[in-house]
Design an enzyme around this catalytic site. Structure first.
Site, short mmCIF file in Angstrom:
data_model
loop_
_atom_site.label_atom_id
_atom_site.label_comp_id
_atom_site.label_asym_id
_atom_site.label_seq_id
_atom_site.Cartn_x
_atom_site.Cartn_y
_atom_site.Cartn_z
CG ASP A 195 27.67 -6.63 -41.04
OD1 ASP A 195 28.07 -5.64 -40.39
OD2 ASP A 195 27.34 -7.71 -40.53
CD GLU A 238 30.82 -7.20 -37.12
OE1 GLU A 238 31.62 -6.51 -36.47
OE2 GLU A 238 29.73 -7.61 -36.65
#
Ligand code: MG
Length: 329
Positions: A195, A238
């Protein structure tokens, strides 16, 4: 323009050949002549015929033998053969003609109209067969095209449009398939969840186009760190996942560390903007913490990811089974 249909006429008598062509003059076809069996066989290798009209009585190779040889060859096994004979028109010879492969036997003298009708009938069948073969070839080409298009659609449906990585929908399928393979082979299977840290700020500060660039660039960096047998997914905005078949926790952690370092050490530059980014990573392996269900592997890695985030980000955290969700947050 379509090629004319061809009809083979075989007779050892030139006057008979001449007469035959006169009889059949109203038929729109090209008549290919042969005066003996050997020449006739050669002609069948050169052309496709709608029908062959054979004299029975010929020196060296008679009509029966010629018919048998025509039947024997794959190329001509279905060629309709009509026998014409003045000498052998008794039942014995007529049946002998049928046995050698004839579809019809006309005793001489015959009515030209009868022969014309029979030849026209076989030409009609031949044309239908040619049309059918063309249709089959067209269908086969269409089938190949459809299969190719389906493959492209399948690839598109399995891909994340921005990065070209597998999309989230593929994760459950591939995870199940790879977990099954590991179970059978006794090998390990590891999972990495990544992440990007504070990614929201990138979009907010530099806009979504630059945000998209960062996502694409990071996906490329992931791919540069994994092997061809690994699978990379864009899991969310993301958030990314890598599945590493035949890789234990140690190997997966090393790969995760390589990705983390490549992300942090190299600037993300797409003019006019240049930024540095970091990524937090959670790692888990099948053997180290056998999950009850395949999808628990994702949960384990996710717990480790939260641990990495809670411990200051830009780090790799390994799921040990002892880490509790939000324990360090
Ligand atoms: Mg003859």
């Amino acid at each position: 323009m379509a090629c004319p249909v061809k009809v083979l006429i075989v007779d050892d008598s030139p006057s008979n050949l001449f007469a035959l062509k006169i009889f059949l003059k109203n038929i729109d076809a090209e008549f290919v002549e042969a005066s003996n069996g050997h020449d006739a066989l050669q002609e069948t290798l050169k052309h496709d015929f709608a029908v062959a009209i054979l004299d029975v009585s010929m020196p060296e190779m008679d009509g029966y033998e010629l018919a048998r040889r025509i039947r024997k060859r794959k190329r001509t096994e279905d060629l309709p053969i009509i026998f014409l004979s003045a000498v052998y028109s008794d039942n014995y010879h007529v049946f002998k003609g049928y046995n050698s492969g004839a579809v019809d036997f006309l005793p001489k003298p015959f009515m030209p109209e009868v022969l014309t009708d029979k030849v026209l009938f076989f030409i009609k069948i031949y044309k239908q067969q040619v049309k059918l073969r063309k249709t089959i070839r067209a269908l086969e080409r269409t089938k190949v095209l459809v299969l190719e298009q389906n493959k492209i659609l399948e690839e598109l449906a399995s891909q994340d449009m921005l990065t070209g990585l597998y999309n989230r929908r593929q994760l459950a399928k591939i995870l199940k398939q790879e977990a099954e393979k590991s179970r059978c082979s006794g090998g390990d299977l590891s999972i990495i969840i990544l992440d990007l840290d504070h990614f929201k700020k990138v979009n907010d500060t530099y806009g979504h186009d630059f945000g998209d660039y960062v996502i694409k660039e990071f996906a490329a960096r992931i791919l540069s760190c994994i092997s061809d047998s690994d699978f990379a997914f864009r899991f969310g905005g993301e958030e990314f996942i890598v599945l590493l078949p035949q890789t234990d926790l140690h190997g997966a952690t090393a790969t995760a560390e390589n990705i983390r370092r490549l992300c942090a050490d190299k600037l993300f530059q797409n003019l006019p903007h240049t930024i540095s980014m970091t990524v937090s990573i959670g790692v888990s392996s099948y053997r180290n913490n056998p999950p009850k269900q395949h999808k628990d592997m994702i949960r384990h890695a996710d717990i480790a990811l939260y641990h990495a985030k809670g411990n200051g980000r830009n780090r790799v955290s390994v799921y040990s089974g002892l880490i509790k969700p939000n324990a360090s947050l």
